[in-house]
Write a protein that holds these residues in place. Structure first.
Motif, PDB file in Angstrom:
ATOM      1  N   ARG A 178       1.114  -1.426   0.464  1.00  0.00           N
ATOM      2  CA  ARG A 178       0.423   0.072  -0.087  1.00  0.00           C
ATOM      3  C   ARG A 178       0.660   1.247  -0.220  1.00  0.00           C
ATOM      4  N   HIS A 179       2.098   0.893   0.753  1.00  0.00           N
ATOM      5  CA  HIS A 179       2.702   2.409   1.054  1.00  0.00           C
ATOM      6  C   HIS A 179       3.196   2.531  -0.351  1.00  0.00           C
ATOM      7  N   ALA A 180       3.794   1.666  -1.504  1.00  0.00           N
ATOM      8  CA  ALA A 180       4.500   2.250  -3.265  1.00  0.00           C
ATOM      9  C   ALA A 180       2.717   2.204  -3.477  1.00  0.00           C
ATOM     10  N   VAL A 181       1.959   1.843  -3.251  1.00  0.00           N
ATOM     11  CA  VAL A 181       1.050   2.302  -4.457  1.00  0.00           C
ATOM     12  C   VAL A 181       0.473   3.573  -4.292  1.00  0.00           C
ATOM     13  N   LEU A 182       0.636   4.457  -2.650  1.00  0.00           N
ATOM     14  CA  LEU A 182       0.280   5.612  -2.796  1.00  0.00           C
ATOM     15  C   LEU A 182       1.222   6.363  -3.652  1.00  0.00           C
ATOM     16  N   GLN A 183       2.576   6.188  -3.573  1.00  0.00           N
ATOM     17  CA  GLN A 183       3.327   6.958  -4.094  1.00  0.00           C
ATOM     18  C   GLN A 183       2.813   6.805  -5.451  1.00  0.00           C
ATOM     19  N   LEU A 184       2.016   6.225  -6.481  1.00  0.00           N
ATOM     20  CA  LEU A 184       1.837   6.073  -7.670  1.00  0.00           C
ATOM     21  C   LEU A 184       0.582   7.084  -7.935  1.00  0.00           C
ATOM     22  N   TYR A 185      -0.466   7.962  -6.915  1.00  0.00           N
ATOM     23  CA  TYR A 185      -0.753   8.371  -6.776  1.00  0.00           C
ATOM     24  C   TYR A 185      -0.681   9.963  -6.370  1.00  0.00           C
ATOM     25  N   THR A 186       0.075  10.004  -5.648  1.00  0.00           N
ATOM     26  CA  THR A 186       0.024  11.825  -5.266  1.00  0.00           C
ATOM     27  C   THR A 186       1.819  12.034  -4.380  1.00  0.00           C
ATOM     28  N   ASP A 187       2.479  12.771  -4.396  1.00  0.00           N
ATOM     29  CA  ASP A 187       3.393  12.649  -3.082  1.00  0.00           C
ATOM     30  C   ASP A 187       3.146  13.576  -2.286  1.00  0.00           C
ATOM     31  N   ASN A 188       1.809  14.187  -1.901  1.00  0.00           N
ATOM     32  CA  ASN A 188       1.233  15.792  -0.930  1.00  0.00           C
ATOM     33  C   ASN A 188       1.664  14.037   0.563  1.00  0.00           C
ATOM     34  N   PRO A 189       2.398  15.085   1.214  1.00  0.00           N
ATOM     35  CA  PRO A 189       1.649  13.647   2.297  1.00  0.00           C
ATOM     36  C   PRO A 189       0.707  13.526   3.469  1.00  0.00           C
ATOM     37  N   ARG A 190       0.477  14.909   3.176  1.00  0.00           N
ATOM     38  CA  ARG A 190      -1.010  15.372   3.828  1.00  0.00           C
ATOM     39  C   ARG A 190      -2.091  14.501   3.582  1.00  0.00           C
ATOM     40  N   VAL A 191      -1.895  13.625   1.703  1.00  0.00           N
ATOM     41  CA  VAL A 191      -3.323  13.237   1.021  1.00  0.00           C
ATOM     42  C   VAL A 191      -2.697  11.984   1.642  1.00  0.00           C
ATOM     43  N   VAL A 192      -1.242  11.334   1.717  1.00  0.00           N
ATOM     44  CA  VAL A 192      -0.827  10.679   1.923  1.00  0.00           C
ATOM     45  C   VAL A 192      -1.206   9.313   3.266  1.00  0.00           C
ATOM     46  N   MET A 193      -1.073  10.503   4.176  1.00  0.00           N
ATOM     47  CA  MET A 193      -1.423   9.909   5.676  1.00  0.00           C
ATOM     48  C   MET A 193      -3.081   9.987   5.317  1.00  0.00           C
ATOM     49  N   ALA A 194      -3.784  10.503   5.154  1.00  0.00           N
ATOM     50  CA  ALA A 194      -4.927  10.294   5.009  1.00  0.00           C
ATOM     51  C   ALA A 194      -5.868   9.173   4.266  1.00  0.00           C
ATOM     52  N   ALA A 195      -5.063   8.988   3.034  1.00  0.00           N
ATOM     53  CA  ALA A 195      -5.630   7.428   2.142  1.00  0.00           C
ATOM     54  C   ALA A 195      -4.200   6.271   2.742  1.00  0.00           C
ATOM     55  N   LEU A 196      -3.822   6.353   3.739  1.00  0.00           N
ATOM     56  CA  LEU A 196      -2.686   5.092   3.870  1.00  0.00           C
ATOM     57  C   LEU A 196      -3.526   4.396   5.321  1.00  0.00           C
ATOM     58  N   PRO A 197      -4.130   4.788   6.149  1.00  0.00           N
ATOM     59  CA  PRO A 197      -4.807   3.330   7.379  1.00  0.00           C
ATOM     60  C   PRO A 197      -6.565   3.763   5.931  1.00  0.00           C
ATOM     61  N   LEU A 198      -7.002   4.159   5.284  1.00  0.00           N
ATOM     62  CA  LEU A 198      -8.381   3.632   4.647  1.00  0.00           C
ATOM     63  C   LEU A 198      -7.384   1.969   3.588  1.00  0.00           C
ATOM     64  N   LEU A 199      -6.060   2.120   2.383  1.00  0.00           N
ATOM     65  CA  LEU A 199      -6.016   1.064   2.185  1.00  0.00           C
ATOM     66  C   LEU A 199      -5.681  -0.726   3.415  1.00  0.00           C
ATOM     67  N   ALA A 200      -5.701   0.051   4.344  1.00  0.00           N
ATOM     68  CA  ALA A 200      -5.539  -1.120   5.092  1.00  0.00           C
ATOM     69  C   ALA A 200      -7.037  -1.707   5.320  1.00  0.00           C
ATOM     70  N   TRP A 201      -7.945  -1.277   4.681  1.00  0.00           N
ATOM     71  CA  TRP A 201      -8.951  -2.052   4.728  1.00  0.00           C
ATOM     72  C   TRP A 201      -9.315  -2.850   3.197  1.00  0.00           C
ATOM     73  N   VAL A 202      -8.661  -2.623   2.198  1.00  0.00           N
ATOM     74  CA  VAL A 202      -9.316  -2.747   1.147  1.00  0.00           C
ATOM     75  C   VAL A 202      -9.212  -4.079   0.837  1.00  0.00           C
ATOM     76  N   ALA A 203      -8.692  -5.124   0.762  1.00  0.00           N
ATOM     77  CA  ALA A 203      -8.342  -6.125   1.111  1.00  0.00           C
ATOM     78  C   ALA A 203      -9.497  -7.009   1.773  1.00  0.00           C
ATOM     79  N   ALA A 204     -10.158  -6.803   2.921  1.00  0.00           N
ATOM     80  CA  ALA A 204     -11.352  -7.678   3.447  1.00  0.00           C
ATOM     81  C   ALA A 204     -12.864  -6.726   2.271  1.00  0.00           C
ATOM     82  N   PHE A 205     -13.042  -5.305   2.243  1.00  0.00           N
ATOM     83  CA  PHE A 205     -13.387  -5.142   2.224  1.00  0.00           C
ATOM     84  C   PHE A 205     -13.521  -5.653   0.150  1.00  0.00           C
TER      85      PHE A 205
END
Length: 488
Positions: free
Chosen positions: A366-393
């Protein structure tokens, strides 16, 4: 788009269709039947989602306000388009059963009615997009974000009629085992969309093209969709595969047959609950963006990235569901109920297995995936905990997605509608609101915000998956014991 008529994907129309070949009992044999129909749908739908992915990547580098406007506008458009599309694509299971029963002209006749239906529904949908104030109020968008979202949605209002008519074309081709024709046109549409979006979003000052930001995304989509529809009409007129079906725009025949009350009612009886079911599924997710937008620009931008990733991943079960549902409908038309049962269960199990592998891959990367979308650290921090739920979702999403297609192949849509209301609106959206905003002050702080919506939505999808697969089991027992096709 200079396209030559494609060769038939399966047997020619005047030979025995796939539906009349007995289904082998093993899941590997079912996979061999599903795969040739699934992979073109997968690639084609990836190209559709790539429309949004390209827009997200381009706009994310413009400004957070443009990305927030894209999130709000995309949620509104998807809500309108997907709900109406669900009504139109009822042509797929209906024509699929007719194709399996060798009633080719009747199958083509349903496409004429689906086009009329798409035209009528586009008038309603485009009006809603031109006046999007209810969506903007629900999102509590700032004036700057609201202004950008209005411009984006007005451009998409022009794209909607073409999108719905192309959905009718797509549903019919799915029914007759010809997904490659649709895939070709969808890839051509993407090839046109990419340079148009780059030009209109960023602008080209040297030739006087201004930077339009998120509005440019909408204009590019509208142009690409109308060109895609024109290419579909050309294919229907010039490809001999469609001649036995007497489809719209066939040579020597009128462009559209007159409205047929009986055929239209058949589509509406199935299509309205299908459309409502898909609308509930989509709004249960898209309304998350509208509510999350209340948490701030960074929160909704992070959600938009996670939502786009999940949408890309869902193309796998969507493709498997389309292919499985097509084969099941054709088997029903051929009165081979045991084969319909085997293929239906095999499709669900294959979808769940692949989803488990895809979800695990995203979780650990998930960390590498987010880097493909943006380098904005605030947006990365907002998206990171959400991607942890992607597998079960995604696992739950795949199970319910394929099961829903199998039930539609039996022309069963009302019971799934009830299941979706309880699971996605009740557990998912309602539960997400309670976790995210904690109106009663009883939820731990770690579950507040966007994470709360994703936790509840995952639970809602799990409830839907259990409910739909249980309904599948009941339907198979009832219909096979009676040895009659499903005609709801």
């Amino acid at each position: 788009m200079n396209l030559q008529p494609a060769e038939p994907d399966g047997p020619a129309a005047d030979t025995a269709p796939i539906a009349q070949t007995p289904a082998p009992p093993g899941w590997r044999d079912s996979a061999r039947l599903i795969a040739p129909l699934a992979w073109p749908v997968f690639i084609g739908q990836i190209s559709v989602v790539a429309f949004g992915t390209i827009d997200t990547l381009l706009v994310a580098r413009q400004s957070a306000a443009d990305l927030a406007a894209l999130a709000v506008g995309a949620a509104a458009y998807i809500t309108v388009f997907i709900g109406l599309m669900g009504v139109v694509i009822a042509v797929a299971p209906i024509s699929g059963q007719l194709f399996g029963a060798r009633k080719l002209v009747d199958a083509g006749h349903q496409l004429h009615q689906a086009v009329w239906l798409a035209i009528a529904l586009s008038l309603l949908g485009s009006t809603v997009l031109i006046f999007p104030e209810p969506f903007l109020a629900l999102a509590q968008a700032t004036p700057a974000v609201a202004a950008k979202a209005r411009g984006y949605l007005r451009a998409l209002a022009f794209a909607l009629p073409a999108s719905l008519m192309f959905a009718a074309f797509r549903g019919f081709n799915t029914a007759v085992s010809r997904p490659k024709a649709v895939m070709t046109l969808q890839l051509a549409g993407l090839a046109l969309k990419i340079p148009l979006s780059m030009m209109l979003v960023n602008g080209i000052p040297a030739i006087g093209v201004p930077s339009l930001g998120v509005v440019g995304c909408g204009i590019a989509t509208a142009i690409a969709m109308w060109m895609q529809l024109l290419a579909a009409g050309w294919l229907l007129r010039n490809d001999s595969f469609y001649a036995p079906f007497e489809t719209p725009f066939a040579r020597g025949r009128r462009a559209l047959q007159p409205l047929d009350r009986k055929a239209m009612l058949t589509q509406l009886r199935l299509g309205v609950p299908m459309g409502l079911t898909i609308l509930i599924e989509v709004t249960g997710f898209s309304f998350m963006a509208l509510f999350i937008s209340r948490l701030g620009t960074d929160a909704v931008a992070g959600h938009q990235i996670a939502a786009n990733l999940v949408a890309l991943m869902f193309m796998m079960p969507l493709a498997l569901g389309n292919a499985t549902g097509t084969l099941v409908a054709q088997r029903i038309g051929a009165a081979d109920m045991l084969a319909a049962q085997r293929i239906g269960w095999h499709g669900v199990r294959i979808g769940m297995a692949i989803a488990a592998m895809m979800g695990a891959t995203i979780f650990f990367g998930r960390h590498a995936v987010l880097q493909l979308y943006t380098d904005n650290p605030r947006v990365v921090m907002a998206a990171l905990p959400l991607l942890a739920w992607v597998a079960a979702f995604h696992f739950a999403d795949a199970a319910q997605g394929v099961a829903a297609f199998v039930l539609r192949a039996w022309r069963i849509a009302t019971a799934p509608l009830i299941i979706f209301v309880i699971a996605l609106w009740g557990v998912g959206l309602g539960g997400g609101y309670m976790l995210a905003f904690d109106p009663w002050g009883v939820v731990p702080g770690t579950l507040h915000g966007a994470r709360g919506f994703w936790i509840a939505s995952t639970g809602g999808l799990a409830v839907a998956a259990v409910g739909l697969t249980a309904l599948m089991a009941w339907v198979f027992r009832q219909r096979i014991s009676n040895s009659t096709p499903a005609m709801q």
